[in-house]
Design a protein around this motif. Structure first.
Motif, PDB file in Angstrom:
ATOM      1  N   ARG A  10      53.779 -21.079   8.165  1.00  5.66           N
ATOM      2  CA  ARG A  10      54.430 -20.443   7.014  1.00  5.66           C
ATOM      3  C   ARG A  10      53.636 -20.534   5.707  1.00  5.66           C
ATOM      4  O   ARG A  10      53.407 -19.504   5.058  1.00  5.66           O
ATOM      5  CB  ARG A  10      55.829 -21.042   6.822  1.00  5.66           C
ATOM      6  CG  ARG A  10      56.549 -20.543   5.569  1.00  5.66           C
ATOM      7  CD  ARG A  10      57.804 -21.363   5.284  1.00  5.66           C
ATOM      8  NE  ARG A  10      58.470 -20.916   4.078  1.00  5.66           N
ATOM      9  CZ  ARG A  10      58.151 -21.268   2.837  1.00  5.66           C
ATOM     10  NH1 ARG A  10      57.118 -22.079   2.631  1.00  5.66           N
ATOM     11  NH2 ARG A  10      58.820 -20.809   1.797  1.00  5.66           N
ATOM     12  N   PRO A  11      53.204 -21.716   5.270  1.00  5.54           N
ATOM     13  CA  PRO A  11      52.476 -21.762   3.995  1.00  5.54           C
ATOM     14  C   PRO A  11      51.192 -20.940   4.025  1.00  5.54           C
ATOM     15  O   PRO A  11      50.781 -20.392   3.001  1.00  5.54           O
ATOM     16  CB  PRO A  11      52.159 -23.261   3.822  1.00  5.54           C
ATOM     17  CG  PRO A  11      53.125 -23.969   4.702  1.00  5.54           C
ATOM     18  CD  PRO A  11      53.361 -23.060   5.864  1.00  5.54           C
ATOM     19  N   ASN A  12      50.558 -20.843   5.205  1.00 10.96           N
ATOM     20  CA  ASN A  12      49.331 -20.037   5.326  1.00 10.96           C
ATOM     21  C   ASN A  12      49.600 -18.574   5.026  1.00 10.96           C
ATOM     22  O   ASN A  12      48.812 -17.909   4.346  1.00 10.96           O
ATOM     23  CB  ASN A  12      48.759 -20.134   6.735  1.00 10.96           C
ATOM     24  CG  ASN A  12      48.138 -21.468   7.079  1.00 10.96           C
ATOM     25  OD1 ASN A  12      47.694 -21.666   8.194  1.00 10.96           O
ATOM     26  ND2 ASN A  12      48.108 -22.405   6.144  1.00 10.96           N
ATOM     27  N   PHE A  13      50.711 -18.060   5.541  1.00 12.14           N
ATOM     28  CA  PHE A  13      51.014 -16.635   5.371  1.00 12.14           C
ATOM     29  C   PHE A  13      51.171 -16.301   3.889  1.00 12.14           C
ATOM     30  O   PHE A  13      50.718 -15.256   3.414  1.00 12.14           O
ATOM     31  CB  PHE A  13      52.275 -16.257   6.144  1.00 12.14           C
ATOM     32  CG  PHE A  13      52.285 -16.715   7.578  1.00 12.14           C
ATOM     33  CD1 PHE A  13      51.123 -16.682   8.337  1.00 12.14           C
ATOM     34  CD2 PHE A  13      53.441 -17.190   8.168  1.00 12.14           C
ATOM     35  CE1 PHE A  13      51.126 -17.114   9.658  1.00 12.14           C
ATOM     36  CE2 PHE A  13      53.456 -17.625   9.483  1.00 12.14           C
ATOM     37  CZ  PHE A  13      52.284 -17.585  10.224  1.00 12.14           C
ATOM     38  N   ILE A  14      51.820 -17.210   3.165  1.00 10.59           N
ATOM     39  CA  ILE A  14      52.042 -16.996   1.737  1.00 10.59           C
ATOM     40  C   ILE A  14      50.713 -17.012   0.987  1.00 10.59           C
ATOM     41  O   ILE A  14      50.533 -16.289   0.003  1.00 10.59           O
ATOM     42  CB  ILE A  14      52.998 -18.078   1.188  1.00 10.59           C
ATOM     43  CG1 ILE A  14      54.356 -17.978   1.894  1.00 10.59           C
ATOM     44  CG2 ILE A  14      53.188 -17.931  -0.320  1.00 10.59           C
ATOM     45  CD1 ILE A  14      55.269 -19.161   1.645  1.00 10.59           C
ATOM     46  N   LYS A  15      49.767 -17.807   1.464  1.00  7.50           N
ATOM     47  CA  LYS A  15      48.474 -17.931   0.786  1.00  7.50           C
ATOM     48  C   LYS A  15      47.509 -16.795   1.112  1.00  7.50           C
ATOM     49  O   LYS A  15      46.677 -16.433   0.278  1.00  7.50           O
ATOM     50  CB  LYS A  15      47.836 -19.287   1.132  1.00  7.50           C
ATOM     51  CG  LYS A  15      48.585 -20.467   0.548  1.00  7.50           C
ATOM     52  CD  LYS A  15      48.199 -21.781   1.195  1.00  7.50           C
ATOM     53  CE  LYS A  15      49.142 -22.895   0.763  1.00  7.50           C
ATOM     54  NZ  LYS A  15      48.959 -24.139   1.508  1.00  7.50           N
TER      55      LYS A  15
END
Length: 361
Positions: A10-15
């Motif tokens: 999840r945090p990767n997708f936002i970045k």
């Protein structure tokens, strides 16, 4: 320049969303740059992966390695095996990794062993806690990275102390904040908003997923019951992580104020944070978003890899005990929110800076 971008959780997708936008902008301006998006499949729950691609207008991945879950070793090994095949079939000039999940470290190792340069976005952050898998991922990734992109001067200093080449370290700001600014006018209330009588400032957001807080069933239940009692008449919205839900199982929690909901997509979750009274979390990244949105945040950890959210922002470390949380929260109710600001270069332009720098390499 051919870039392979790695996304795993999840945090990767936002970045990666603003990085892709920045690349596509450069393409329209005539720059010779292209990207291939590889989703490792580390997060495979729809609300933890696919939803973010849809909401943030991220193109469908060129490849999905579909590694799914397993132990730390099993998952890391599966990612490395699958990504090695991917990289052989689709050579590139640079592998770009973000954050600190297993996919970040695994793909960085494969790239370097294939003599492909590595860029690490969000390099240099450190918690100092070697019991965190993420800390090991960060240290290993940064030890073999070619180009470091940092969110703070503290992260830059960490890299210099570790011996990284200063000319390859670039303080650019925070790509998570790029995504926040790009989507603030698109956030929307979740479908349960009216059903639960939610309104601006009448609820607290709770997220828990770290082993120290959720791995032991009895202590987790005691923690949830303690928080539920602590907030008085405030509602608590608790998007429950699949792992936490599995640990709770069929236990009857007897929670008066807590509303358990499914994991939320980005637009719904940012709406919930922006309109909350406060946030209680054990996440690192959420404290960045609460800082920019000026929402009080209480982080249930003994350390943070984002000290700027404490020194400049709205975040307060409270440890992992309910007793300490109760004490700090009572002080907050008595004294009100402390004065906070937004860290340097958290201005929504970090991704553009990163791509500009890479084009000059």
């Amino acid at each position: 320049m051919k870039i392979t971008i790695i996304a795993g959780a999840r945090p990767n997708f936002i970045k990666i969303a603003p990085l892709i936008k920045a690349i596509e902008k450069k393409q329209t301006e005539g720059s010779k740059i292209s990207y291939r998006l590889v989703h490792t499949g580390q997060h495979y729950d729809k609300n933890l992966s696919d939803t973010f691609f849809e909401e943030l207008n991220i193109p469908q991945p060129d490849a999905n390695l579909e590694v799914k879950s397993g132990s730390q070793a099993e998952q890391t090994a599966a990612i490395m095996i699958a990504f090695e095949k991917e990289l052989i079939q689709n050579p590139c000039d640079l592998v770009l990794v973000v954050g600190d999940v297993n996919s970040t470290m695994a793909c960085a190792i494969v790239a370097k062993k294939s003599n492909v340069k590595v860029a690490h976005v969000e390099a240099g952050i450190r918690s100092g806690d070697m019991t965190m898998p993420e800390e090991i991922n960060r240290i290993v990734t940064d030890s073999i990275t070619d180009y470091f992109f940092t969110t703070s001067t503290t992260a830059t200093d960490n890299l210099i102390e570790y011996g990284a080449e200063v000319s390859n370290i670039h303080f650019v700001g925070n790509v998570m904040i790029d995504t926040l600014y790009q989507n603030l006018n698109r956030i929307l209330a979740p479908t349960f908003w009216d059903n639960f009588g939610l309104a601006k400032g009448n609820y607290i957001i709770l997220t828990l997923h770290r082993p120290a807080n959720v791995d032991e069933e009895k202590s987790l239940i005691a923690l949830l019951q303690g928080i539920d009692k602590m907030v008085g008449d405030q509602k608590i919205v608790f998007p429950i992580h699949p792992r936490t839900k599995a640990i709770l199982g069929e236990n009857k929690l007897d929670l008066k104020n807590t509303i358990l909901v499914e994991p939320q997509g980005y637009l719904n979750f940012m709406f919930l944070i922006k309109n909350s009274f406060a946030v209680i979390t054990d996440s690192g990244g959420i404290s960045e978003e609460t800082t920019v949105l000026n929402i009080p945040c209480f982080t249930m950890r003994n350390n943070t890899e984002r000290p700027e959210t404490q020194t400049i922002g709205t975040n307060t470390l409270v440890g992992t005990s309910i007793e300490n949380l109760e004490k700090v929260y009572a002080e907050f109710l008595l004294n009100g929110p402390r004065k906070a600001g937004i860290p340097e270069l958290w201005d929504g332009c970090a991704s553009e800076r990163i791509i500009e720098i890479l084009l000059k390499k």
